[in-house]
Design an enzyme around this catalytic site. Structure first.
Site, PDB file in Angstrom:
ATOM      1  N   ASP A 224       2.054   5.131  -5.254  1.00 35.48           N
ATOM      2  CA  ASP A 224       1.493   6.419  -4.869  1.00 35.48           C
ATOM      3  C   ASP A 224       2.403   7.530  -5.386  1.00 35.48           C
ATOM      4  O   ASP A 224       3.400   7.867  -4.770  1.00 35.48           O
ATOM      5  CB  ASP A 224       1.368   6.467  -3.338  1.00 35.48           C
ATOM      6  CG  ASP A 224       0.898   7.823  -2.831  1.00 35.48           C
ATOM      7  OD1 ASP A 224       0.751   8.759  -3.652  1.00 35.48           O
ATOM      8  OD2 ASP A 224       0.678   7.951  -1.611  1.00 35.48           O
TER       9      ASP A 224
ATOM     10  N   ASN B 224     -10.097   0.620   1.306  1.00 38.05           N
ATOM     11  CA  ASN B 224      -8.997   0.416   2.267  1.00 38.05           C
ATOM     12  C   ASN B 224      -9.375   0.877   3.670  1.00 38.05           C
ATOM     13  O   ASN B 224      -9.888   1.986   3.852  1.00 38.05           O
ATOM     14  CB  ASN B 224      -7.770   1.228   1.835  1.00 38.05           C
ATOM     15  CG  ASN B 224      -7.158   0.726   0.552  1.00 38.05           C
ATOM     16  OD1 ASN B 224      -7.695  -0.167  -0.089  1.00 38.05           O
ATOM     17  ND2 ASN B 224      -6.025   1.296   0.178  1.00 38.05           N
TER      18      ASN B 224
ATOM     19  N   ASP C 158       0.851  -1.187   0.000  1.00 34.33           N
ATOM     20  CA  ASP C 158       0.000   0.000   0.000  1.00 34.33           C
ATOM     21  C   ASP C 158       0.896   1.250   0.000  1.00 34.33           C
ATOM     22  O   ASP C 158       1.858   1.317   0.766  1.00 34.33           O
ATOM     23  CB  ASP C 158      -0.837  -0.091   1.294  1.00 34.33           C
ATOM     24  CG  ASP C 158      -1.931   0.927   1.390  1.00 34.33           C
ATOM     25  OD1 ASP C 158      -2.509   1.278   0.359  1.00 34.33           O
ATOM     26  OD2 ASP C 158      -2.219   1.364   2.524  1.00 34.33           O
TER      27      ASP C 158
ATOM     28  N   HIS D  66      -7.430   9.876   4.673  1.00 27.51           N
ATOM     29  CA  HIS D  66      -6.805   8.876   5.538  1.00 27.51           C
ATOM     30  C   HIS D  66      -6.974   9.351   6.974  1.00 27.51           C
ATOM     31  O   HIS D  66      -6.784  10.535   7.254  1.00 27.51           O
ATOM     32  CB  HIS D  66      -5.303   8.758   5.235  1.00 27.51           C
ATOM     33  CG  HIS D  66      -5.008   8.048   3.955  1.00 27.51           C
ATOM     34  ND1 HIS D  66      -4.349   8.653   2.899  1.00 27.51           N
ATOM     35  CD2 HIS D  66      -5.261   6.789   3.545  1.00 27.51           C
ATOM     36  CE1 HIS D  66      -4.226   7.782   1.915  1.00 27.51           C
ATOM     37  NE2 HIS D  66      -4.770   6.644   2.272  1.00 27.51           N
TER      38      HIS D  66
END
Ligand code: 13P
Length: 280
Positions: free
Chosen positions: A103, A226, A81, A173
């Site tokens: 990312d 996620n 991730d 997040h």
């Protein structure tokens, strides 16, 4: 493996459900995720960020997941991730990860495309799935998000040929102090979907997102969600509580089952919310 994962994504798209990615950085959390998946017969993605994977060990994470996959016969997919560099992603692929997320959100669109292409090139040779990212996903208290532009998303997927795409649609997040994150921009999600078609879309920052928004996002094309912060909170809060209640207990296999149970409960709730039970 990528064909298998892509088939799962297709199945999810057709059935309007989503697969959870649950992050782990220790055996107890992984065990909790697997037990939830086993109980509810759900396909599952388990994820480690760079930091999490450095703590567990890339090879060790791959070996643990392989062992659980063999024991349960469930589709359990190991994903790196937020891989931030080609070099680290290469290490994860070489260690046996099934999927990687690059990312490049800190880069310009051109540079993000250029680096993602490198990742796709290497991953293809090793049968590994690649998730790319366009836009900037916000981080509670750290980073403001920048919504994914549908035209950028189209260019990104066309040029990089990624297997799936993480989008920034107001998702964050972490969890806001209120306990609930702001509403997702579902209009933007629909615009992205209309522009890029059937590429599987990924929602990061699932913790703290209102259930109604999650359901609508799945209806609008999200097939992977996620979750990390909610698991970390369940783990840490339960551990703290058990030390308060039994300050003299020093045997970890006696106080850890409560922690595993608390994490498993959250994973089960998410599997039910995402609709992936009985889909393994
Ligand atoms: P949360 O910590 O907000 O659940 O986000 C997890 C995530 O998106 C990992 O990539």
């Amino acid at each position: 493996m990528p064909a298998k994962i892509l088939n799962l994504f297709k199945k999810a798209q057709r059935g309007r459900w989503a697969i959870g990615q649950f992050n782990f950085s220790n055996l107890e959390t992984l065990k909790a995720i697997v037990q939830a998946a086993e109980k509810l017969k759900s396909p599952t993605i388990v994820g480690t960020s760079e930091g999490e994977s450095k703590f567990v060990g890339l090879e060790q994470a791959a070996a643990l997941v392989k062992s659980y996959r063999e024991k349960t016969k469930l589709p359990i997919i190991l994903n790196l991730d937020h891989g931030r560099s080609f070099d680290y992603i290469k290490k994860a692929i070489d260690a046996g990860y099934d999927a990687v997320h690059f990312d490049g959100s800190g880069l310009s669109l051109e540079k993000n495309i250029q680096e993602t292409k490198k990742v796709v090139n290497y991953a293809r040779k090793h049968g590994v799935l690649v998730e790319g990212e366009a836009g900037v996903i916000g981080d509670v208290g750290k980073q403001k998000g920048v919504l994914t532009e549908p035209k950028d998303a189209l260019r990104f997927v066309k040029e990089t040929k990624v297997d799936s795409l993480a989008v920034a649609i107001g998702n964050l997040h972490g969890i806001e102090a209120s306990g609930i994150n702001p509403k997702l921009n579902l209009k933007r999600l629909k615009e992205i979907k209309e522009k890029i078609g059937n590429i599987p879309l990924v929602l990061h920052g699932g913790s703290g997102t209102p259930e109604a928004d999650i359901k609508k996002a799945i209806k609008s094309g999200i097939v992977k969600i996620n979750i990390n912060t909610e698991l970390r909170m369940a783990y840490t809060n339960t551990l703290k509580k058990s030390f308060q209640e039994k300050p003299t207990e020093i045997v970890s296999y006696k106080y850890m089952p409560l922690v595993v149970e608390a994490v498993q409960k959250i994973v089960e709730e998410k599997i039910r919310l995402f609709g992936s039970q009985n889909k393994a």
